[in-house]
Design a protein around this motif. Structure first.
Motif, mmCIF file in Angstrom:
data_model
loop_
_atom_site.group_PDB
_atom_site.id
_atom_site.type_symbol
_atom_site.label_atom_id
_atom_site.label_comp_id
_atom_site.label_asym_id
_atom_site.label_seq_id
_atom_site.Cartn_x
_atom_site.Cartn_y
_atom_site.Cartn_z
ATOM 1 N N ILE A 209 39.513 120.608 58.602
ATOM 2 C CA ILE A 209 40.293 119.961 57.541
ATOM 3 C C ILE A 209 41.114 120.991 56.767
ATOM 4 N N TRP A 210 40.539 122.166 56.580
ATOM 5 C CA TRP A 210 41.159 123.152 55.697
ATOM 6 C C TRP A 210 42.134 124.068 56.416
ATOM 7 N N ALA A 211 42.277 123.910 57.728
ATOM 8 C CA ALA A 211 43.157 124.780 58.506
ATOM 9 C C ALA A 211 44.599 124.802 57.997
ATOM 10 N N PRO A 212 45.187 123.652 57.584
ATOM 11 C CA PRO A 212 46.588 123.693 57.113
ATOM 12 C C PRO A 212 46.819 124.584 55.905
ATOM 13 N N LEU A 213 45.771 124.881 55.140
ATOM 14 C CA LEU A 213 45.945 125.732 53.961
ATOM 15 C C LEU A 213 46.355 127.150 54.346
ATOM 16 N N GLY A 214 46.115 127.499 55.607
ATOM 17 C CA GLY A 214 46.516 128.818 56.081
ATOM 18 C C GLY A 214 47.931 128.870 56.624
ATOM 19 N N SER A 215 48.660 127.756 56.518
ATOM 20 C CA SER A 215 50.040 127.719 57.017
ATOM 21 C C SER A 215 50.935 128.650 56.197
ATOM 22 N N LYS A 216 51.890 129.262 56.874
ATOM 23 C CA LYS A 216 52.847 130.122 56.180
ATOM 24 C C LYS A 216 53.971 129.281 55.585
ATOM 25 N N SER A 220 62.910 128.741 56.385
ATOM 26 C CA SER A 220 64.064 127.847 56.309
ATOM 27 C C SER A 220 63.644 126.458 56.731
ATOM 28 N N ILE A 221 64.400 125.456 56.267
ATOM 29 C CA ILE A 221 64.136 124.059 56.611
ATOM 30 C C ILE A 221 65.430 123.472 57.153
ATOM 31 N N SER A 278 52.544 119.563 58.895
ATOM 32 C CA SER A 278 53.150 120.110 60.113
ATOM 33 C C SER A 278 54.564 119.581 60.334
ATOM 34 N N VAL A 279 54.823 118.350 59.887
ATOM 35 C CA VAL A 279 56.148 117.744 60.041
ATOM 36 C C VAL A 279 56.736 117.510 58.653
ATOM 37 N N PHE A 280 57.915 118.060 58.389
ATOM 38 C CA PHE A 280 58.558 117.892 57.085
ATOM 39 C C PHE A 280 59.038 116.459 56.920
ATOM 40 N N ASN A 281 58.676 115.855 55.804
ATOM 41 C CA ASN A 281 59.109 114.494 55.497
ATOM 42 C C ASN A 281 59.539 114.439 54.044
ATOM 43 N N ILE A 282 60.732 113.924 53.819
ATOM 44 C CA ILE A 282 61.292 113.904 52.469
ATOM 45 C C ILE A 282 60.466 113.066 51.508
#
Length: 328
Positions: A209-216, A220-221, A278-282
């Protein structure tokens, strides 16, 4: 329009409903055949073990989203007036919330961030109450649980845990028991989720569950800048808000000054927490709508040049409706 909502008149709720419909009428022309609605994060699907993503038709989906926005607008308006953040009662916070939640078409449908805005408003009620409370341990515990529930619905909500500690710094002298209380509140909710994982033989996956907290944080977007032209009037209004706030800051009550400091912190936290998805959503930025609506309201309640502020708001309305029909 602004003059109407500067008055604290219950009839304005009806005008809000009319405005909400008008601001969404353009999207009904381009609405997809199916609209997905994800109520909880994938790691919390054990709590709702049924398929519900496409249970609502597009029309019903938009109608329910509109009802939620209207309810949140009224709650936010009550919050701002209850704590006297604008110095006098009005319906401007509700007006600005309804307007800002129509900026982009993804804002107009049911989504996890939209649901979480109820929790944001609930948190603000409790956070603002820190100022006059002698013992905030129970309130901090409740806030920890609220953030945990919000994390189950939409994981970036976890960053609002920082808002609890920052609010304790802003409103109260340091008390380590209050800081620990909010941690215990958060752990309480996830303890029961861990038990559910254990009963289903999936405890080993609980730590994922906590893995996304390690995302950089992204460098750029990739976005289509023309789609965000509607933000120009909003940026102007918020810029003018900071000017007005600077002029009146020392004239305001201490609680009001501290409250606006907290709102700014929450605006930054909610705005910058998108990167762990993981997926950018406005639609993530719906979480920014609550503090942003208060900022815009502050400007309009203190603005004195009628033709300018009415024209500025009209420009915002026209931009929203025009860009719904023109997707470039």
């Amino acid at each position: 329009m602004i003059k109407i909502f500067k008055a604290y008149n219950p009839v304005n709720v009806l005008w809000l409903a009319v405005l909400l419909f008008v601001l969404r009428i353009g999207y009904t022309v381009h609405v997809p055949d199916k609209l997905e609605f994800t109520f909880v994060e994938s790691f919390a699907r054990l709590l709702i073990p049924i398929a519900y993503e496409y249970v609502f038709t597009p029309a019903l989906n938009m109608m329910l989203a509109g009802i939620l926005v209207l309810a949140q607008a009224v709650l936010l308006n009550y919050l701002v007036n209850h704590f006297n953040l604008l110095s006098k009662p009005s319906f401007l916070p509700a007006l600005m919330y309804v307007t800002l939640t129509a900026l982009f078409t993804p804002f107009m449908v049911l989504s996890a961030p939209l649901i979480c805005n109820f929790l944001v408003i609930w948190m603000l009620f409790k956070l603002f109450s820190f100022y006059k409370s002698e013992d905030a341990k129970s309130t901090a515990y409740d806030l920890g649980m609220i953030v945990a529930v919000g994390s189950l619905i939409y994981f970036p909500f976890i960053f609002l845990f920082l808002a609890i500690w920052i609010a304790l710094l802003i409103f109260k002298p340091f008390n380590w028991r209050e800081w620990i209380s909010c941690i215990l509140g958060y752990i309480t909710v996830f303890f029961f989720l861990a038990v559910l994982y254990y009963l289903n033989g999936r405890l080993g996956r609980f730590y994922d569950i906590w893995a996304p907290l390690g995302s950089k944080f992204p460098n750029s977007i990739h976005i289509r800048y023309l789609d965000y032209l509607v933000l120009i009037p909003v940026i102007i209004i918020i810029g003018l808000y900071f000017v007005k706030l600077q002029q009146n800051f020392l004239k305001s009550y201490v609680h009001v000054r501290k409250s606006f400091q907290l709102l700014f912190v929450m605006f930054l936290i909610t705005g910058l927490s998108f990167y762990i998805k993981s997926v950018f959503n406005i639609n993530h930025f719906l979480l920014c709508a609550v503090p942003a609506a208060v900022f815009c309201s502050y400007y309009f309640i203190n603005a004195t040049t009628k033709w300018f502020y009415e024209s500025l708001y009209l420009l915002l309305l026209i931009s929203i409706i025009y860009l719904q029909f023109n997707t470039f």
